[in-house]
Design an enzyme around this catalytic site. Structure first.
Site, short mmCIF file in Angstrom:
data_model
loop_
_atom_site.label_atom_id
_atom_site.label_comp_id
_atom_site.label_asym_id
_atom_site.label_seq_id
_atom_site.Cartn_x
_atom_site.Cartn_y
_atom_site.Cartn_z
N CYS A 194 0.83 -0.98 0.00
CA CYS A 194 -0.07 0.06 0.04
C CYS A 194 0.99 1.14 0.08
O CYS A 194 1.64 1.48 0.89
CB CYS A 194 -0.87 -0.16 1.23
SG CYS A 194 -1.86 1.50 1.29
N CYS A 216 -0.70 3.92 -6.47
CA CYS A 216 -1.65 3.08 -5.35
C CYS A 216 -1.61 1.80 -5.93
O CYS A 216 -1.75 1.57 -7.07
CB CYS A 216 -3.04 3.95 -5.43
SG CYS A 216 -3.99 3.11 -4.42
#
EC number: 5.1.1.3
Length: 258
Positions: free
Chosen positions: A74, A183
């Site tokens: 992440c 992302c």
């Protein structure tokens, strides 16, 4: 040196499976455990303190499962929490951050675009990296709403197309020749992004680089598994069907409260 304990991977939801997939492809003999903290997605809108607390909760659970190495799949958790994680736990961590360097070094127009979460773009780590490339114009765009649409299973919805067009057209007009996906959810949008971008604009994500770094850490510090094959495990604190759908129903996902 052999070590058959699993590799732990966590993300704010299902998007980090794009990173998991690259690791699994490169290291198919390694057992992997994936945590999708979809209940708390997206991390990108949360404070640094919240992101650190959620990341530690995920790490604690993976350590209970005897993981030998943890991949923070992440961008937001990496840029906001990985320093605290490395200071708090005696286990190797591998993070993921936007691949600004290859984009900036290879750009001919000296203009690159970055599509990322607010948490990533506002982080100290991201800004330190961006400052290294003073000769490159970096067009930053927060991908408001994209993660939530992916988490809700609306990958190919008209709303997704509208959002992507609104984020990407200003970058095209600014003459970018590289788009960095900041992302881990966003690689699942590449087919739609390619329909919007001109062919000459290259798309960069971090999956293969993270997989290679994982291999390096196993070789240098942790040890490889001697198993011939190992089935991955997937856990989510939300609807398992969404996670299973992004995995194309090749693996079952288990609902777990965490």
């Amino acid at each position: 040196m052999t070590n058959s304990n699993p590799i732990g991977v966590f993300d704010s939801g299902i998007g980090g499976t794009s990173i998991w997939s690259a690791i699994h492809d490169l290291l198919p003999n390694e057992k992997t455990i994936y945590l999708a903290d979809s209940k708390n997605a997206p991390y990108g809108q949360k404070s640094k303190e919240e992101i650190v607390a959620l990341s530690k909760k995920n790490v604690d659970l993976l350590l209970e499962m005897n993981c030998k190495l943890i991949v923070v799949a992440c961008n937001t958790a990496t840029t906001n929490a990985i320093q605290e994680l490395r200071a708090s736990y005696d286990i190797p961590f591998i993070g993921i951050e936007p691949a600004i360097k290859p984009a900036a070094n290879n750009s001919k127009t000296e203009v690159i675009g970055i599509l990322a979460t607010k948490g990533t773009l506002n982080s100290e780590l991201f800004n330190k990296t961006a400052e290294m490339f003073q000769n490159t114009k970096i067009i930053e765009q927060v991908g408001y709403g994209l993660v939530q649409l992916i988490e809700d299973g609306n990958l190919y919805s008209p709303e997704m197309t509208t959002l992507l067009e609104s984020y990407l057209h200003p970058m095209i007009e600014a003459n970018i020749d590289y788009l960095v996906l900041g992302c881990s959810h966003y690689p699942y949008l590449i087919p739609q992004i390619k329909k919007i971008l001109p062919e000459h604009i290259q798309i960069i994500d971090s999956g293969e680089a993270v997989a290679r770094q994982t291999q390096n850490i196993l070789r240098e510090k942790v040890g490889f598994s001697d198993a011939l094959k190992s089935e991955p495990e997937f856990y989510t604190n939300s609807d398992p069907k969404v996670l299973e759908s992004i995995l194309e129903y090749k693996y079952p996902a288990v609902k777990k409260d965490f």
